[in-house]
Design a protein around this motif. Structure first.
Motif, PDB file in Angstrom:
ATOM      1  N   HIS A  27       0.955  -1.365   0.285  1.00 46.82           N
ATOM      2  CA  HIS A  27      -0.025   0.020   0.001  1.00 46.82           C
ATOM      3  C   HIS A  27       0.974   1.151  -0.063  1.00 46.82           C
ATOM      4  O   HIS A  27       1.872   1.399   0.591  1.00 46.82           O
ATOM      5  N   HIS A  54       0.835   4.837   1.186  1.00 45.09           N
ATOM      6  CA  HIS A  54       0.034   5.288   2.264  1.00 45.09           C
ATOM      7  C   HIS A  54       0.679   6.818   2.471  1.00 45.09           C
ATOM      8  O   HIS A  54       1.642   7.210   2.815  1.00 45.09           O
ATOM      9  N   ASP A 108       3.396   0.517   3.033  1.00 42.73           N
ATOM     10  CA  ASP A 108       3.065  -0.763   3.753  1.00 42.73           C
ATOM     11  C   ASP A 108       3.285  -1.984   2.815  1.00 42.73           C
ATOM     12  O   ASP A 108       2.376  -2.366   2.103  1.00 42.73           O
ATOM     13  N   GLU A 125      -8.496   0.417  -0.548  1.00 43.69           N
ATOM     14  CA  GLU A 125      -8.369   1.652  -0.865  1.00 43.69           C
ATOM     15  C   GLU A 125      -8.989   2.579  -0.145  1.00 43.69           C
ATOM     16  O   GLU A 125     -10.264   2.293  -0.468  1.00 43.69           O
ATOM     17  N   GLY A 127      -3.311   6.007  11.417  1.00 45.33           N
ATOM     18  CA  GLY A 127      -3.073   5.939  10.085  1.00 45.33           C
ATOM     19  C   GLY A 127      -3.954   6.693   9.212  1.00 45.33           C
ATOM     20  O   GLY A 127      -3.862   6.635   7.870  1.00 45.33           O
ATOM     21  N   VAL A 134      -4.915   5.923   1.317  1.00 47.75           N
ATOM     22  CA  VAL A 134      -4.087   4.483   1.068  1.00 47.75           C
ATOM     23  C   VAL A 134      -4.562   3.953  -0.137  1.00 47.75           C
ATOM     24  O   VAL A 134      -5.975   3.729  -0.546  1.00 47.75           O
TER      25      VAL A 134
END
Length: 166
Positions: A14, A16, A24, A66, A75, A79
């Motif tokens: 990912h 991010h 990630d 996503e 977080g 993403v």
């Protein structure tokens, strides 16, 4: 080349966009996505050693995630899937055994990441690992990471809360 373990498992990376851009890196192990934050992102250059910090496990469904993690949630930010595919572990040990031993060797079959890689734990029981591309036909000394997030893609994303294992 070393022997491949026969199980075909998923991996996902990912991109991010949180407080700081990072990647990630996730491997399916023991029915979950084991996850590492890679600040500079993975590399196809065998000379690069990328710091990979192990974080919480995520549910397998998170491999398709996503979206925008809302402010106030861990977080928070955008993403998107940067790369995904499947992998085979190398050697006679399962990915679970390799993880316990602090060294995971595998072959990735993704759109961007291909070929052999190793994850090495820097200190027994620690969270810091190194992700290193193995020397093979896919290695590229001139390789540079490219962002996958575009303004058009960002407009199509919805705010969601991710699926992680506490």
């Amino acid at each position: 080349m070393a022997q491949q373990h026969k199980s075909k498992l998923i991996f996902v990376v990912h991109e991010h966009h949180a407080t700081h851009l990072h990647y990630d890196f996730r491997l399916e192990i023991q029915g979950v996505l084991k996850s590492w934050v890679i600040p500079k992102g993975p590399s196809m250059n065998p000379s690069d050693k990328r710091l990979a910090i192990m974080v919480e496990d995520h549910l397998l469904e998170y491999g398709e995630f996503e979206g925008i993690i809302p402010e106030g949630h861990y977080g928070a930010g955008v993403v998107i899937i940067w790369d995904k595919g499947y992998y085979f572990s190398l050697g006679n040990k399962t990915p679970e055994e390799q993880l316990r031993n602090g060294k995971i060797e595998f072959i990735l079959h993704g759109k961007k990441l291909k070929g052999g890689f190793s994850l090495f734990q820097l200190k027994k029981g620690g969270k810091q690992w190194l992700l290193i591309k193995k020397q093979d036909k896919y290695g590229d000394k001139k390789w540079k990471i490219k962002l996958a997030l575009t303004a058009q893609k960002k407009r199509g994303l919805k705010a969601k809360i991710p699926l992680c294992i506490k």
